[in-house]
Design a protein around this motif. Structure first.
Motif, PDB file in Angstrom:
ATOM      1  N   LYS A 105       5.028  -1.308  27.535  1.00 10.74           N
ATOM      2  CA  LYS A 105       3.580  -0.545  27.501  1.00 10.74           C
ATOM      3  C   LYS A 105       3.508   0.423  28.511  1.00 10.74           C
ATOM      4  CE  LYS A 105       1.036  -3.818  24.897  1.00 10.74           C
ATOM      5  NZ  LYS A 105      -0.161  -4.713  24.725  1.00 10.74           N
ATOM      6  N   THR A 106       3.515   1.960  28.186  1.00  5.89           N
ATOM      7  CA  THR A 106       3.202   2.840  29.331  1.00  5.89           C
ATOM      8  C   THR A 106       2.014   3.352  29.169  1.00  5.89           C
ATOM      9  OG1 THR A 106       4.008   4.499  27.468  1.00  5.89           O
ATOM     10  CG2 THR A 106       5.343   3.710  29.081  1.00  5.89           C
ATOM     11  N   GLU A 107       1.307   3.770  30.299  1.00 10.69           N
ATOM     12  CA  GLU A 107       0.010   4.116  30.650  1.00 10.69           C
ATOM     13  C   GLU A 107      -0.481   5.478  29.683  1.00 10.69           C
ATOM     14  OE1 GLU A 107      -2.835   5.352  34.496  1.00 10.69           O
ATOM     15  OE2 GLU A 107      -0.769   4.593  34.678  1.00 10.69           O
ATOM     16  N   LYS A 108      -0.549   5.018  28.700  1.00 12.31           N
ATOM     17  CA  LYS A 108      -1.093   6.242  27.430  1.00 12.31           C
ATOM     18  C   LYS A 108      -2.182   6.968  27.736  1.00 12.31           C
ATOM     19  CE  LYS A 108       1.417   4.158  23.537  1.00 12.31           C
ATOM     20  NZ  LYS A 108       1.108   3.574  22.247  1.00 12.31           N
ATOM     21  N   ASN A 109      -3.209   6.480  28.524  1.00 10.88           N
ATOM     22  CA  ASN A 109      -4.637   7.106  28.951  1.00 10.88           C
ATOM     23  C   ASN A 109      -4.546   7.904  30.022  1.00 10.88           C
ATOM     24  OD1 ASN A 109      -5.672   6.207  26.549  1.00 10.88           O
ATOM     25  ND2 ASN A 109      -6.158   4.064  27.471  1.00 10.88           N
ATOM     26  N   ARG A 110      -3.463   7.919  30.885  1.00  9.43           N
ATOM     27  CA  ARG A 110      -3.467   8.749  32.145  1.00  9.43           C
ATOM     28  C   ARG A 110      -3.527  10.141  31.648  1.00  9.43           C
ATOM     29  NH1 ARG A 110       1.752   7.642  34.978  1.00  9.43           N
ATOM     30  NH2 ARG A 110       2.446   9.055  33.318  1.00  9.43           N
ATOM     31  N   GLU A 111      -4.462  10.938  32.278  1.00  6.32           N
ATOM     32  CA  GLU A 111      -4.686  12.330  32.105  1.00  6.32           C
ATOM     33  C   GLU A 111      -3.492  13.010  32.810  1.00  6.32           C
ATOM     34  OE1 GLU A 111      -7.483  15.630  34.101  1.00  6.32           O
ATOM     35  OE2 GLU A 111      -8.611  14.160  32.929  1.00  6.32           O
ATOM     36  N   PRO A 112      -2.993  13.977  31.984  1.00  7.70           N
ATOM     37  CA  PRO A 112      -1.732  14.606  32.394  1.00  7.70           C
ATOM     38  C   PRO A 112      -2.117  15.547  33.598  1.00  7.70           C
ATOM     39  CG  PRO A 112      -1.833  14.838  29.779  1.00  7.70           C
ATOM     40  CD  PRO A 112      -3.304  14.164  30.415  1.00  7.70           C
ATOM     41  N   VAL A 113      -0.944  15.958  34.264  1.00  4.84           N
ATOM     42  CA  VAL A 113      -1.343  16.857  35.442  1.00  4.84           C
ATOM     43  C   VAL A 113      -0.706  18.166  34.967  1.00  4.84           C
ATOM     44  CG1 VAL A 113      -0.534  17.671  37.609  1.00  4.84           C
ATOM     45  CG2 VAL A 113      -0.512  15.087  37.148  1.00  4.84           C
ATOM     46  N   TYR A 114      -1.870  19.066  35.064  1.00  8.01           N
ATOM     47  CA  TYR A 114      -1.444  20.547  34.555  1.00  8.01           C
ATOM     48  C   TYR A 114      -2.170  21.600  35.303  1.00  8.01           C
ATOM     49  CZ  TYR A 114      -6.416  20.328  32.974  1.00  8.01           C
ATOM     50  OH  TYR A 114      -7.569  20.196  32.973  1.00  8.01           O
ATOM     51  N   LEU A 115      -1.845  22.784  35.228  1.00  7.80           N
ATOM     52  CA  LEU A 115      -2.346  24.043  35.988  1.00  7.80           C
ATOM     53  C   LEU A 115      -3.279  24.649  34.882  1.00  7.80           C
ATOM     54  CD1 LEU A 115       0.792  23.539  36.860  1.00  7.80           C
ATOM     55  CD2 LEU A 115       0.261  25.362  38.417  1.00  7.80           C
ATOM     56  N   ASP A 116      -4.454  25.306  35.389  1.00 10.65           N
ATOM     57  CA  ASP A 116      -5.263  25.916  34.522  1.00 10.65           C
ATOM     58  C   ASP A 116      -4.492  27.500  34.711  1.00 10.65           C
ATOM     59  OD1 ASP A 116      -6.238  27.240  37.036  1.00 10.65           O
ATOM     60  OD2 ASP A 116      -8.092  26.001  36.782  1.00 10.65           O
ATOM     61  N   GLU A 117      -5.146  28.321  33.946  1.00  9.98           N
ATOM     62  CA  GLU A 117      -4.660  29.798  33.998  1.00  9.98           C
ATOM     63  C   GLU A 117      -4.528  30.399  35.541  1.00  9.98           C
ATOM     64  OE1 GLU A 117      -5.417  31.847  30.271  1.00  9.98           O
ATOM     65  OE2 GLU A 117      -6.823  30.347  30.105  1.00  9.98           O
ATOM     66  N   SER A 118      -5.697  30.291  36.267  1.00 11.10           N
ATOM     67  CA  SER A 118      -5.577  30.801  37.381  1.00 11.10           C
ATOM     68  C   SER A 118      -4.501  30.285  38.262  1.00 11.10           C
ATOM     69  CB  SER A 118      -6.891  30.684  38.096  1.00 11.10           C
ATOM     70  OG  SER A 118      -7.357  29.378  38.240  1.00 11.10           O
ATOM     71  N   ASP A 119      -4.436  28.857  38.236  1.00 12.92           N
ATOM     72  CA  ASP A 119      -3.429  28.142  39.031  1.00 12.92           C
ATOM     73  C   ASP A 119      -1.780  28.815  38.454  1.00 12.92           C
ATOM     74  OD1 ASP A 119      -5.126  26.843  40.774  1.00 12.92           O
ATOM     75  OD2 ASP A 119      -5.019  25.147  39.222  1.00 12.92           O
ATOM     76  N   LEU A 120      -1.874  28.913  37.149  1.00 14.71           N
ATOM     77  CA  LEU A 120      -0.411  29.553  36.535  1.00 14.71           C
ATOM     78  C   LEU A 120      -0.203  30.727  37.216  1.00 14.71           C
ATOM     79  CD1 LEU A 120      -0.249  28.490  32.766  1.00 14.71           C
ATOM     80  CD2 LEU A 120       1.240  27.718  34.702  1.00 14.71           C
ATOM     81  N   GLU A 121      -1.148  31.762  37.438  1.00 15.57           N
ATOM     82  CA  GLU A 121      -0.904  33.095  37.862  1.00 15.57           C
ATOM     83  C   GLU A 121      -0.375  32.669  39.272  1.00 15.57           C
ATOM     84  OE1 GLU A 121      -3.254  37.032  38.554  1.00 15.57           O
ATOM     85  OE2 GLU A 121      -4.327  35.518  37.478  1.00 15.57           O
ATOM     86  N   ARG A 122      -1.004  32.207  40.132  1.00 14.77           N
ATOM     87  CA  ARG A 122      -0.821  31.779  41.437  1.00 14.77           C
ATOM     88  C   ARG A 122       0.664  31.058  41.674  1.00 14.77           C
ATOM     89  NH1 ARG A 122      -2.954  28.514  44.846  1.00 14.77           N
ATOM     90  NH2 ARG A 122      -4.318  27.250  43.325  1.00 14.77           N
ATOM     91  N   PHE A 123       0.808  30.186  40.719  1.00 15.68           N
ATOM     92  CA  PHE A 123       2.089  29.679  40.832  1.00 15.68           C
ATOM     93  C   PHE A 123       3.352  30.897  40.630  1.00 15.68           C
ATOM     94  CE2 PHE A 123       5.735  28.205  38.049  1.00 15.68           C
ATOM     95  CZ  PHE A 123       6.491  27.218  39.062  1.00 15.68           C
ATOM     96  N   LEU A 124       3.237  31.523  39.573  1.00 16.15           N
ATOM     97  CA  LEU A 124       4.100  32.471  39.174  1.00 16.15           C
ATOM     98  C   LEU A 124       4.330  33.673  40.177  1.00 16.15           C
ATOM     99  CD1 LEU A 124       3.204  32.875  35.277  1.00 16.15           C
ATOM    100  CD2 LEU A 124       5.201  31.816  36.221  1.00 16.15           C
ATOM    101  N   SER A 125       3.078  33.678  40.990  1.00 18.15           N
ATOM    102  CA  SER A 125       3.431  34.724  42.074  1.00 18.15           C
ATOM    103  C   SER A 125       3.944  34.145  43.473  1.00 18.15           C
ATOM    104  CB  SER A 125       1.991  35.070  42.594  1.00 18.15           C
ATOM    105  OG  SER A 125       1.154  35.638  41.476  1.00 18.15           O
ATOM    106  N   ALA A 126       4.161  32.800  43.303  1.00 17.12           N
ATOM    107  CA  ALA A 126       5.004  32.132  44.504  1.00 17.12           C
ATOM    108  C   ALA A 126       6.480  32.033  44.089  1.00 17.12           C
ATOM    109  CB  ALA A 126       4.273  30.717  44.555  1.00 17.12           C
ATOM    110  N   ILE A 127       6.967  32.660  42.982  1.00 22.08           N
ATOM    111  CA  ILE A 127       8.225  32.833  42.668  1.00 22.08           C
ATOM    112  C   ILE A 127       8.908  33.802  43.750  1.00 22.08           C
ATOM    113  CG2 ILE A 127      10.265  33.146  41.135  1.00 22.08           C
ATOM    114  CD1 ILE A 127       8.189  32.124  38.874  1.00 22.08           C
ATOM    115  N   GLU A 128      10.002  33.356  44.435  1.00 22.99           N
ATOM    116  CA  GLU A 128      10.563  34.460  45.333  1.00 22.99           C
ATOM    117  C   GLU A 128      12.222  34.504  45.216  1.00 22.99           C
ATOM    118  OE1 GLU A 128       9.247  33.221  49.332  1.00 22.99           O
ATOM    119  OE2 GLU A 128       7.374  33.638  49.040  1.00 22.99           O
ATOM    120  N   GLY A 129      12.759  35.215  45.897  1.00 24.04           N
ATOM    121  CA  GLY A 129      14.136  35.360  46.114  1.00 24.04           C
ATOM    122  C   GLY A 129      14.942  36.138  45.210  1.00 24.04           C
TER     123      GLY A 129
END
Length: 309
Positions: A105-129
């Motif tokens: 039995k896995t932990e079905k009720n655990r809330e998934p970790v996710y990014l909201d839209e503002s976090d996604l924008e900051r994540f994509l801005s952190a892409i370098e190289g």
């Protein structure tokens, strides 16, 4: 340590042929073979036709005692079950001792970790190289189209239809699905194609190529994501950092769609889930949304008696 797996070379070869014919991805083939070899080692040379359900349960118990997660234990069970299923279909053996064993039995009720839209924008801005254009396209496909890491890995140039603005994705269960490409992502995907690295093999059709000239690997994608998340959370104290990974971008996509009112069945189709029950995990409600809902209440209560008067 003595290796007994060579005693099962014929069966392992048959299993690999079966997986290739069934359309399993190279990554799945590698993972399943590793799990099955581990299981075979636990048999200490026992003949496969004499293996009973007890031996499989004993192996899975030893796996759990090593401290692995329930999800990993279930995957190893699935690998062994698939191994015997293949041998039965190929008429090498006529029984499957891994069948009928209950999953952990896995932990079905655990809330998934996710990014909201503002976090996604900051994540994509952190892409370098040097390969920023390629990496940006990779993570846009995951965060705004819901692709799995393995699905990005096996994408070919021919899977992208510029005219129809759609992407053909080969997902779990060996099923294809067509996903509309959001208008905003089209320029980034086109740039990634224009800047596509020269492959080592002339007939390499991979959409995303590594700096070594090969198809960008699953591990490569995961590492690029890990490095980007490290920069994304660089200003956050270590104790407060969240366990982000490349797969969390897919969680973010599903969460955004459902928050914007998308139908659950549609989200299921876009994600490539075989069961809608899998999709319902993304219908979680955040603390902020709970507070907003409670704030809408207009309480009509009797006035409290002044206990001090």
């Amino acid at each position: 340590m003595i290796s007994f797996t060579e005693d099962y070379d014929d069966e392992l070869d048959a299993f690999l042929i079966w997986m290739k014919d069934a359309g399993y991805t190279p990554h799945t083939q590698k993972s399943y073979l590793a799990d099955v070899r581990e299981f075979l080692m636990s048999l200490n040379g026992k003949k496969l036709e004499s293996v009973k359900k007890l031996h499989v349960v004993s192996y899975l118990t030893s796996v759990r005692e090593r401290g692995v997660s329930d999800a990993t234990r279930n995957r190893k069970h699935a690998s062994v079950n698939c191994f015997y299923k293949a041998l039965m279909e190929l008429e090498i053996y006529n029984s499957n001792p891994a069948a009928g064993i209950k999953k952990s039995k896995t932990e079905k009720n655990r809330e998934p970790v996710y990014l909201d839209e503002s976090d996604l924008e900051r994540f994509l801005s952190a892409i370098e190289g040097k390969y920023k254009g390629r990496n940006l396209a990779v993570f846009l496909l995951m965060s705004y189209m819901g692709l799995r890491v393995g699905e990005v890995h096996i994408l070919n140039i021919s899977d992208y239809n510029k005219e129809r603005r759609s992407l053909r994705v080969f997902g779990k269960g060996r099923k294809w699905r067509n996903i509309p490409v959001p208008e905003g992502i089209v320029p980034y995907l086109n740039i990634a194609l224009e800047e596509r690295l020269e492959p080592w093999r002339l007939k390499e059709e991979a959409l995303f190529i590594s700096q070594k000239g090969r198809r960008l690997s699953i591990r490569g994608i995961q590492q690029i994501a890990a490095d980007t998340f490290e920069r994304f959370q660089s200003g956050v104290p270590a104790a407060q950092r969240r366990p982000y990974s490349s797969h969390k971008l897919r969680h973010s996509f599903a969460t955004m769609l459902l928050r914007k009112g998308a139908d659950l069945r549609t989200v299921q189709e876009l994600l490539g889930h075989s069961s809608i029950q899998t999709t319902t995990v993304y219908t979680h409600i955040t603390s902020r949304e709970k507070e907003e809902a409670m704030s809408r209440l207009r309480l009509q209560l009797p006035q409290l008696r002044n206990e001090l008067s």
